[in-house]
Design an enzyme around this catalytic site. Sequence first.
Site, PDB file in Angstrom:
ATOM      1  N   GLU A 115       0.841  -1.208   0.000  1.00 20.62           N
ATOM      2  CA  GLU A 115       0.000   0.000   0.000  1.00 20.62           C
ATOM      3  C   GLU A 115       0.862   1.239   0.000  1.00 20.62           C
ATOM      4  O   GLU A 115       2.036   1.178   0.359  1.00 20.62           O
ATOM      5  CB  GLU A 115      -0.826   0.055   1.304  1.00 20.62           C
TER       6      GLU A 115
ATOM      7  N   LYS B 202       2.199   4.604   1.633  1.00 19.79           N
ATOM      8  CA  LYS B 202       2.345   5.084   3.012  1.00 19.79           C
ATOM      9  C   LYS B 202       1.958   6.567   2.983  1.00 19.79           C
ATOM     10  O   LYS B 202       2.675   7.396   2.427  1.00 19.79           O
ATOM     11  CB  LYS B 202       3.781   4.892   3.498  1.00 19.79           C
TER      12      LYS B 202
ATOM     13  N   ASP C  94       1.329  10.269   4.083  1.00 16.88           N
ATOM     14  CA  ASP C  94       2.080  11.130   4.999  1.00 16.88           C
ATOM     15  C   ASP C  94       1.124  12.100   5.680  1.00 16.88           C
ATOM     16  O   ASP C  94       0.942  13.236   5.253  1.00 16.88           O
ATOM     17  CB  ASP C  94       3.154  11.886   4.208  1.00 16.88           C
TER      18      ASP C  94
ATOM     19  N   TYR D 212      -6.853   2.139   6.689  1.00 21.52           N
ATOM     20  CA  TYR D 212      -6.113   0.962   6.219  1.00 21.52           C
ATOM     21  C   TYR D 212      -5.936  -0.174   7.231  1.00 21.52           C
ATOM     22  O   TYR D 212      -5.157  -1.084   6.984  1.00 21.52           O
ATOM     23  CB  TYR D 212      -4.719   1.368   5.725  1.00 21.52           C
TER      24      TYR D 212
ATOM     25  N   LYS E  38      10.732   3.565   2.997  1.00 23.67           N
ATOM     26  CA  LYS E  38      10.544   5.011   2.869  1.00 23.67           C
ATOM     27  C   LYS E  38      11.302   5.585   1.684  1.00 23.67           C
ATOM     28  O   LYS E  38      12.445   5.201   1.434  1.00 23.67           O
ATOM     29  CB  LYS E  38      10.947   5.698   4.169  1.00 23.67           C
TER      30      LYS E  38
ATOM     31  N   CYS F 204      18.513  47.224   9.741  1.00 23.88           N
ATOM     32  CA  CYS F 204      17.427  46.918   8.801  1.00 23.88           C
ATOM     33  C   CYS F 204      17.834  47.328   7.382  1.00 23.88           C
ATOM     34  O   CYS F 204      18.231  48.479   7.169  1.00 23.88           O
ATOM     35  CB  CYS F 204      16.163  47.659   9.233  1.00 23.88           C
TER      36      CYS F 204
ATOM     37  N   CYS G 228      15.266  50.545   6.625  1.00 22.25           N
ATOM     38  CA  CYS G 228      15.281  51.841   7.316  1.00 22.25           C
ATOM     39  C   CYS G 228      16.561  52.080   8.105  1.00 22.25           C
ATOM     40  O   CYS G 228      16.760  53.166   8.636  1.00 22.25           O
ATOM     41  CB  CYS G 228      14.071  51.957   8.239  1.00 22.25           C
TER      42      CYS G 228
ATOM     43  N   CYS H  39      13.369  44.152  12.853  1.00 19.94           N
ATOM     44  CA  CYS H  39      13.572  45.596  12.786  1.00 19.94           C
ATOM     45  C   CYS H  39      12.609  46.175  13.823  1.00 19.94           C
ATOM     46  O   CYS H  39      11.393  45.980  13.717  1.00 19.94           O
ATOM     47  CB  CYS H  39      13.230  46.104  11.390  1.00 19.94           C
TER      48      CYS H  39
ATOM     49  N   CYS I 280       9.482  52.121   9.972  1.00 23.16           N
ATOM     50  CA  CYS I 280      10.173  51.445   8.869  1.00 23.16           C
ATOM     51  C   CYS I 280       9.220  51.377   7.662  1.00 23.16           C
ATOM     52  O   CYS I 280       8.156  50.745   7.746  1.00 23.16           O
ATOM     53  CB  CYS I 280      10.587  50.052   9.312  1.00 23.16           C
TER      54      CYS I 280
HETATM   55  S1  IVH Z   1      -0.349   0.127   8.821  1.00 24.54           S
HETATM   56  C1  IVH Z   1       0.299  -1.442  13.430  1.00 24.54           C
HETATM   57  N1  IVH Z   1      -0.575   1.296   6.524  1.00 24.54           N
HETATM   58  O1  IVH Z   1       2.760   5.264   9.035  1.00 24.54           O
HETATM   59  C2  IVH Z   1       0.615  -0.343  12.483  1.00 24.54           C
HETATM   60  N2  IVH Z   1       0.332   2.568   8.314  1.00 24.54           N
HETATM   61  O2  IVH Z   1       5.432   5.352  10.131  1.00 24.54           O
HETATM   62  C3  IVH Z   1      -0.278  -0.402  11.313  1.00 24.54           C
HETATM   63  N3  IVH Z   1       0.833   4.894   7.723  1.00 24.54           N
HETATM   64  O3  IVH Z   1       1.872   4.330  12.281  1.00 24.54           O
HETATM   65  C4  IVH Z   1      -0.008   0.695  10.393  1.00 24.54           C
HETATM   66  N4  IVH Z   1       0.195   4.783   5.620  1.00 24.54           N
HETATM   67  O4  IVH Z   1       0.358   6.087  10.985  1.00 24.54           O
HETATM   68  C5  IVH Z   1      -0.179   1.429   7.801  1.00 24.54           C
HETATM   69  N5  IVH Z   1      -0.892   2.187   4.417  1.00 24.54           N
HETATM   70  C6  IVH Z   1      -0.510   2.338   5.679  1.00 24.54           C
HETATM   71  C7  IVH Z   1       0.003   3.557   6.177  1.00 24.54           C
HETATM   72  C8  IVH Z   1       0.413   3.635   7.506  1.00 24.54           C
HETATM   73  C9  IVH Z   1       0.681   5.577   6.573  1.00 24.54           C
HETATM   74  C10 IVH Z   1       1.392   5.507   8.953  1.00 24.54           C
HETATM   75  C11 IVH Z   1       0.792   4.990  10.234  1.00 24.54           C
HETATM   76  C12 IVH Z   1       1.956   4.326  10.913  1.00 24.54           C
HETATM   77  C13 IVH Z   1       3.087   5.145  10.396  1.00 24.54           C
HETATM   78  C14 IVH Z   1       4.428   4.524  10.598  1.00 24.54           C
END
Ligand code: IVH
Length: 721
Positions: free
Chosen positions: A141, A143, A145, A253, A340, A434, A437, A452, A458
Amino acid sequence: MRMHTDVYSHVCKRTFFSMETEQIQKRIDELKKLISENNEHYYIENAPVISDYEFDMLMQELASIEKAHPELITPDSPTQRVGSDLSNARKGSRKASKEFEQYPHRYPMLSLGNTYSVTEIEEFADRAAKAIGDAFTYCCELKFDGTAICLTYRDGKLFRALTRGDGSVGDDVTENVKRIPNIPQRLNGIGWPKDFEIRGEIYMPYKAFDRLNEERRRDEEAPFANPRNAASGSLKLTDPDEVANRGLECTLYHILGEDLHFKTHDQALRCAMKWGLPVSDKRKICRNIVEIVEYVKYWDTERKFLPFATDGIVIKVNELPYQDSLGYTSKAPRWAVAYKFKAEQALSKVLSIDYQVGRTGAVTPVANLEPAQLSSTVVKRASLHNSDQMEVLDIRVGDYVYVEKGGEIIPKITGVELSKRDGFCVKPDFPTVCPDCGARLVRDEGEAKWFCPNVDGCPTQIKGKLVHFLSRKAMNVIAGDATIEQMYNKGYVRNVADFYKLDENKLLHLDGWKEKSAQRFLASLEESRNVPFEKVLFALGIRHVGETTAKQIARAFGSMDAIMNAGREQFLAVGDVGDVIADSIIAWTSVPRHREIVERLREAGLKLKVDGLVEKVSDVLAGQTVVVTGNFSISRDAVKKLVEANGGKNGASVSKKTSFILAGSKPGPEKIRKADELGIRIVTEEEFLSMIPEQEVIMDDNSSEPKTTAEIPVQGNLFGW
Ligand code: IVH
């Protein structure tokens, strides 16, 4: 050699194997301190100081030392626990989590093991295969942010939303989450478990993030460093209406519960989707490491075209019984790992450094760079934030620097490539005066920026304040920056009150102005007299008082007079107001010149109090938070005004901090149930009227004559159940 911020270069240079135990312990302590400080910047202040990569390297170094010396592991080590986002986690914070109840998580809310290397994904896959000993699949999946959220649904209804908190206890942000449009408050379809949790991420799409930061920059509020920080900061706002404006979204998720009968993670997510829950369709079932790496590579490129930020890929064992058998460490599941992505960087030459003065006098160094391609844009300028940052980087004009986009419009410089430094590089001198001024710059204790101090003299600051005053979100007067500059240069306006002394005659003396343009400007100025007080307060340009804060303060105090007479503690009692904002307002209002301007604005007919404000009548409800629910013999708004007029505060939801529920007929059953659960008193309309002195009630705009509280008819038992 590559030089990063000092923390990181430290990490790179270190080798711990040769250290004596004492030195090892010293380094462990040092790392713990750095990690804890940076956790606070990241989770609590929402303003990270080092990059995710640098942070992960600190964690990795600590984990490696602990692996070699398990006897030195302590249960409180950050390798054993997740970072905390609890609003009261900050030591000595004056803003303890007064707005959020905290509840324990039914299942600990853990983090994920992470890696930047494909070899480590292979190792994860090997470990899983060995432990499972049978055929299985992976669910890969994105990740996301954002900031983690845990939603509980009971009987198909959203019951509670908790942040991750410290993993065991989270902040209750249910009221805010209810204002995120793609989170259903009721589930669709059939077959959902009676009581279950679903976890995911609240994030801010780039569009909403850019809009928010543009506003903040214009208001001279610190922009959020990236969409993640903006999302978690927004989720912790105290006004759900503000949350609704922030453009947050959610993706889910991970389902948890007692009676779940799914076979695979993928099946669980497909069901969640059918119930109307937001689940990403970008996941893929992979059978082996080759397919996983294919997925990783695909999204490392494709993610740049997504409308939201992702920082990696999550690889999960798909079959739920195998997830169970792999289990968890104290910090993360053994059945999942995060890969990552490294932030994209460009290398570019520093041509010169400008020092820009803002309307509040803050001086920001900005580097002019040789144009360089970064993602899909050409970068020509990068912020250096402040003089400390310049020192840390030890930057010179002529240096080659690494530039990263942290999601901000202006990218940031993260390091200097020392191997490319030659004898022609010149160390910049941060100005002592500054650039506009010439006033000597000052820096208050605890401030990162030089200012400043010539606030009212100013030219750049004055013009900045004039532009801000007329801007769309403030007084909304049609006038461009160039027009305001003309007015300033002619000597017509020196402060914001001067605008209201302008007449057609004067305006016609401005270059290029004709009758029509003058009349249009004056008509727009005339309209600004109807701008609500909260906008006028924002327009004054008090440092740290952005749009949201101005709204909260205007609502809490009701009038400029009340604000000018208020003390520090009264400001601190308002929503998101902390020490810095409180001190800034007090400093502003105590300048006689500013009070004079307020008086002139009053004479000009600007609104200096909230519309329909009920003047303070008594203090009988001082310190009490009242939740008003149901129908009354006057409008609910009028009832709320009565609460405020008598010194009380209106609360949106029932919590331990609620003093009593004021219930009319047909009160919200959930509010009454919660009040019962927490043992909170329920007060009827009749009882309430007997608590407060008799007074005139301001009715709604469409109602007839004002009534007195004695005239309000009260009909027996007002509870509708
Ligand atoms: S699964 C038991 N799936 O990334 C932990 N986490 O850096 C299950 N996150 O704590 C987490 N996308 O807050 C999971 N597709 C995804 C995610 C995801 C973002 C976050 C989540 C996690 C953190 C870790």
